[in-house]
Design a protein around this motif. Structure first.
Motif, PDB file in Angstrom:
ATOM      1  N   PRO A  33      34.167   5.051  21.659  1.00 33.03           N
ATOM      2  CA  PRO A  33      33.852   3.630  21.493  1.00 33.03           C
ATOM      3  C   PRO A  33      32.533   3.292  22.190  1.00 33.03           C
ATOM      4  CG  PRO A  33      36.150   3.948  22.141  1.00 33.03           C
ATOM      5  CD  PRO A  33      35.481   5.277  22.260  1.00 33.03           C
ATOM      6  N   LEU A  34      31.852   2.254  21.721  1.00 29.92           N
ATOM      7  CA  LEU A  34      30.511   1.923  22.202  1.00 29.92           C
ATOM      8  C   LEU A  34      30.469   1.728  23.713  1.00 29.92           C
ATOM      9  CD1 LEU A  34      27.574   1.277  21.596  1.00 29.92           C
ATOM     10  CD2 LEU A  34      28.244  -1.098  21.145  1.00 29.92           C
ATOM     11  N   ASP A  35      31.443   1.000  24.258  1.00 32.10           N
ATOM     12  CA  ASP A  35      31.424   0.752  25.702  1.00 32.10           C
ATOM     13  C   ASP A  35      31.566   2.055  26.493  1.00 32.10           C
ATOM     14  OD1 ASP A  35      31.055  -1.954  25.429  1.00 32.10           O
ATOM     15  OD2 ASP A  35      33.179  -2.464  25.598  1.00 32.10           O
ATOM     16  N   GLU A  36      32.368   2.988  25.989  1.00 33.12           N
ATOM     17  CA  GLU A  36      32.513   4.274  26.674  1.00 33.12           C
ATOM     18  C   GLU A  36      31.238   5.101  26.567  1.00 33.12           C
ATOM     19  OE1 GLU A  36      36.052   6.534  25.940  1.00 33.12           O
ATOM     20  OE2 GLU A  36      37.258   4.731  25.595  1.00 33.12           O
ATOM     21  N   GLN A  37      30.547   5.008  25.436  1.00 37.52           N
ATOM     22  CA  GLN A  37      29.257   5.690  25.306  1.00 37.52           C
ATOM     23  C   GLN A  37      28.267   5.170  26.346  1.00 37.52           C
ATOM     24  OE1 GLN A  37      27.519   6.189  21.339  1.00 37.52           O
ATOM     25  NE2 GLN A  37      29.454   5.509  20.450  1.00 37.52           N
ATOM     26  N   LEU A  38      28.199   3.858  26.483  1.00 37.08           N
ATOM     27  CA  LEU A  38      27.269   3.261  27.445  1.00 37.08           C
ATOM     28  C   LEU A  38      27.610   3.666  28.870  1.00 37.08           C
ATOM     29  CD1 LEU A  38      26.774  -0.312  25.944  1.00 37.08           C
ATOM     30  CD2 LEU A  38      24.974   1.362  26.370  1.00 37.08           C
ATOM     31  N   TYR A  45      29.088   6.386  29.816  1.00 33.24           N
ATOM     32  CA  TYR A  45      28.734   7.801  29.941  1.00 33.24           C
ATOM     33  C   TYR A  45      27.226   7.974  30.139  1.00 33.24           C
ATOM     34  CZ  TYR A  45      28.731  12.814  28.716  1.00 33.24           C
ATOM     35  OH  TYR A  45      28.592  14.177  28.727  1.00 33.24           O
ATOM     36  N   LEU A  46      26.436   7.213  29.376  1.00 36.11           N
ATOM     37  CA  LEU A  46      24.985   7.341  29.449  1.00 36.11           C
ATOM     38  C   LEU A  46      24.410   6.693  30.708  1.00 36.11           C
ATOM     39  CD1 LEU A  46      24.035   6.644  25.717  1.00 36.11           C
ATOM     40  CD2 LEU A  46      24.095   8.847  26.890  1.00 36.11           C
ATOM     41  N   MET A  48      19.644  14.056  29.329  1.00 35.11           N
ATOM     42  CA  MET A  48      19.318  14.419  27.951  1.00 35.11           C
ATOM     43  C   MET A  48      20.517  15.085  27.285  1.00 35.11           C
ATOM     44  SD  MET A  48      15.481  15.864  28.746  1.00 35.11           S
ATOM     45  CE  MET A  48      15.015  16.315  27.066  1.00 35.11           C
ATOM     46  N   LYS A  49      21.195  15.935  28.044  1.00 38.55           N
ATOM     47  CA  LYS A  49      22.384  16.604  27.501  1.00 38.55           C
ATOM     48  C   LYS A  49      23.461  15.587  27.150  1.00 38.55           C
ATOM     49  CE  LYS A  49      26.019  19.941  28.649  1.00 38.55           C
ATOM     50  NZ  LYS A  49      27.121  18.961  28.459  1.00 38.55           N
ATOM     51  N   SER A 109      32.811  12.184  36.821  1.00 39.08           N
ATOM     52  CA  SER A 109      32.688  10.733  36.634  1.00 39.08           C
ATOM     53  C   SER A 109      32.618  10.039  37.991  1.00 39.08           C
ATOM     54  CB  SER A 109      33.886  10.205  35.846  1.00 39.08           C
ATOM     55  OG  SER A 109      35.076  10.286  36.632  1.00 39.08           O
ATOM     56  N   MET A 110      32.134   8.803  37.988  1.00 40.00           N
ATOM     57  CA  MET A 110      32.054   8.053  39.240  1.00 40.00           C
ATOM     58  C   MET A 110      33.446   7.798  39.794  1.00 40.00           C
ATOM     59  SD  MET A 110      28.954   7.891  40.000  1.00 40.00           S
ATOM     60  CE  MET A 110      29.278   6.936  41.494  1.00 40.00           C
ATOM     61  N   ALA A 111      34.419   7.637  38.909  1.00 38.94           N
ATOM     62  CA  ALA A 111      35.795   7.427  39.384  1.00 38.94           C
ATOM     63  C   ALA A 111      36.282   8.660  40.137  1.00 38.94           C
ATOM     64  CB  ALA A 111      36.715   7.115  38.207  1.00 38.94           C
ATOM     65  N   GLU A 112      35.997   9.851  39.615  1.00 38.54           N
ATOM     66  CA  GLU A 112      36.386  11.094  40.298  1.00 38.54           C
ATOM     67  C   GLU A 112      35.678  11.233  41.641  1.00 38.54           C
ATOM     68  OE1 GLU A 112      37.246  14.551  37.138  1.00 38.54           O
ATOM     69  OE2 GLU A 112      35.314  13.572  36.815  1.00 38.54           O
ATOM     70  N   ILE A 113      34.390  10.884  41.660  1.00 36.70           N
ATOM     71  CA  ILE A 113      33.617  10.996  42.908  1.00 36.70           C
ATOM     72  C   ILE A 113      34.145  10.006  43.942  1.00 36.70           C
ATOM     73  CG2 ILE A 113      31.323  10.725  43.921  1.00 36.70           C
ATOM     74  CD1 ILE A 113      30.196  11.635  41.176  1.00 36.70           C
ATOM     75  N   ASP A 114      34.493   8.806  43.500  1.00 36.53           N
ATOM     76  CA  ASP A 114      35.042   7.803  44.426  1.00 36.53           C
ATOM     77  C   ASP A 114      36.383   8.261  44.994  1.00 36.53           C
ATOM     78  OD1 ASP A 114      32.867   6.138  44.089  1.00 36.53           O
ATOM     79  OD2 ASP A 114      33.825   4.882  42.567  1.00 36.53           O
ATOM     80  N   ARG A 115      37.209   8.892  44.157  1.00 34.85           N
ATOM     81  CA  ARG A 115      38.490   9.385  44.659  1.00 34.85           C
ATOM     82  C   ARG A 115      38.278  10.504  45.680  1.00 34.85           C
ATOM     83  NH1 ARG A 115      40.168   8.583  39.198  1.00 34.85           N
ATOM     84  NH2 ARG A 115      39.754  10.774  38.668  1.00 34.85           N
ATOM     85  N   MET A 116      37.309  11.355  45.437  1.00 32.09           N
ATOM     86  CA  MET A 116      37.009  12.428  46.388  1.00 32.09           C
ATOM     87  C   MET A 116      36.528  11.846  47.712  1.00 32.09           C
ATOM     88  SD  MET A 116      34.262  15.545  46.004  1.00 32.09           S
ATOM     89  CE  MET A 116      32.935  14.372  45.754  1.00 32.09           C
TER      90      MET A 116
END
Length: 405
Positions: free
Chosen positions: A3-8, A10-11, A62-63, A271-278
């Motif tokens: 979905p568009l919001d998830e693409q944004l 991610y980018l 870029m990837k 993801s930022m969520a994973e980094i925040d949990r760490m």
């Protein structure tokens, strides 16, 4: 297709700024509707033979566009290298030779595909369109932008106020980079935050050529191992992507705990969520920072080598650094009988004899596990294991050839 919001989301991870985010949303919507992928480019001037992790912040973004089905253009600035990017410079950069540029460009092509998918990447050289320009074309390009606007650049403005010379060819650099975007019909141009001015010039020039203005996406400048300065080979605070896995692993383990989180954000796909949990687990005492850093070192070494290489690098680090054991492998060098200080310089364990003396006096040199105290001590035996700080050599002493000691 996400979905568009998830693409944004991610980018946007790891980006410093998007100009303009609403335009990127519109382009992504159009791409999904028409089936036309966005054209996303980042330029790299081949000013040095090797890339380091600071460059991969851009490559990783870029990837991410590639992952979403868009066309990525890895642009090698073989013509702009002849000018020399004045960004961040307080003096004119000496122009490179064509031979240096070609040699470095070849190494870039082999290194970038450690991250980018070669099947989804266009590798282009800006000499394709810049070299054929006639003088008349260059004059017309220059007429599209004013000197006053170019002098608004922080580095140019500072040099002008200080009376530091600015060569005319340097003023052409932003225009040449902007013309790259015209020639490639870019939808998105990416660069470090220090490139923001040049990227915005691209928007203006595209508009003058009747093209839709590119979206500008900037990435943060990655701090080097010192945690202060931008990662740079000239400062020695870098991790090269062509370095052996053991060296990459060891260098990652040197960074501070605070810098570790930034490296996770900019150099991994976590993801930022994973980094925040760490981060929360470390704060709660559930995860030791050293383990989190070792996980980071393994991820980075795997990206540029393999999981098996990264595992061996971790084992070697534990053996040498944590358990203070002798490395499983080390360089073997042959020397004639000589003093330890001269041997350190000759074998590359110290950059000079004077630096070797400093290391010995600091207690940083060991031979066969014993700290060397005497600067003028001769190398003992016929074969010995020498440690200077974190570096090791197996030294084989050959019969005296009668040369200077």
């Amino acid at each position: 297709m996400l979905p568009l919001d998830e693409q944004l989301t991610y980018l946007k991870k790891g980006l410093a700024e998007i100009i303009r985010e609403e335009d990127l949303r519109d382009r992504l919507t159009q791409a999904a509707r028409t089936g036309r992928p966005l054209r996303v480019k980042a330029g790299f001037d081949p000013t040095a033979p090797d890339l380091h992790l600071g460059h991969t912040v851009l490559l990783r973004k870029m990837k991410h566009f590639q992952d979403l089905g868009h066309t990525v253009i890895f642009l090698i600035g073989d013509m702009t290298s002849l000018i020399g990017d004045p960004t961040g410079r307080n003096i004119t950069r000496p122009p490179m030779t064509r031979e240096e540029i070609n040699r470095n460009a070849e190494t870039y092509k082999s290194q970038v595909f450690k991250i980018l998918d070669p099947q989804k990447t266009e590798v282009r050289f800006n000499s394709e369109w810049l070299q054929p320009l006639r003088f008349e074309d260059i004059v017309r390009l220059c007429s599209r932008y004013t000197v006053a606007r170019i002098l608004e650049r922080d580095d140019f403005s500072k040099r002008y106020k200080e009376g530091t010379p600015i060569s005319v060819h340097e003023l052409l650099y932003p225009l040449a980079q902007a013309y790259d975007s015209v020639a490639l019909q870019c939808d998105v141009e990416m660069g470090g935050t220090d490139q923001k001015f040049n990227l915005l010039v691209g928007r203006e020039i595209q508009k003058d050529f009747g093209q839709p203005q590119q979206i500008v996406a900037t990435t943060p400048l990655l701090e080097g191992l010192d945690g202060v300065n931008k990662m740079s080979k000239s400062l020695g605070n870098y991790i090269g992507i062509a370095e052996p896995p053991e060296i990459m692993y060891r260098k990652v383990m040197q960074i501070s705990d605070d810098l570790m989180f930034r490296y996770y954000e900019l150099l991994t796909d976590r993801s930022m969520a994973e980094i925040d949990r760490m981060r929360a687990r470390i704060a709660a005492g559930e995860l030791h920072p050293m383990q989190a850093k070792a996980d980071l070192a393994r991820l980075i070494a795997t990206d540029f080598h393999s999981a098996a290489d990264a595992a061996r690098a971790g084992e070697e680090f534990d053996r040498v650094v944590r358990r203070h054991e002798v490395p499983a492998e080390m360089e073997t060098v042959e020397v004639p009988p000589m003093r330890v200080d001269k041997m350190l310089a000759k074998t590359g364990l110290a950059p000079s004899v004077s630096e070797a003396v400093r290391k010995i006096k600091a207690g940083a040199v060991k031979i066969d596990g014993e700290v060397v105290r005497n600067v003028t001590q001769e190398i003992p035996g016929t074969t010995c294991i020498v440690q200077a700080g974190k570096n090791w050599r197996k030294v084989v002493v050959k019969p005296d050839d009668g040369g200077p000691r």
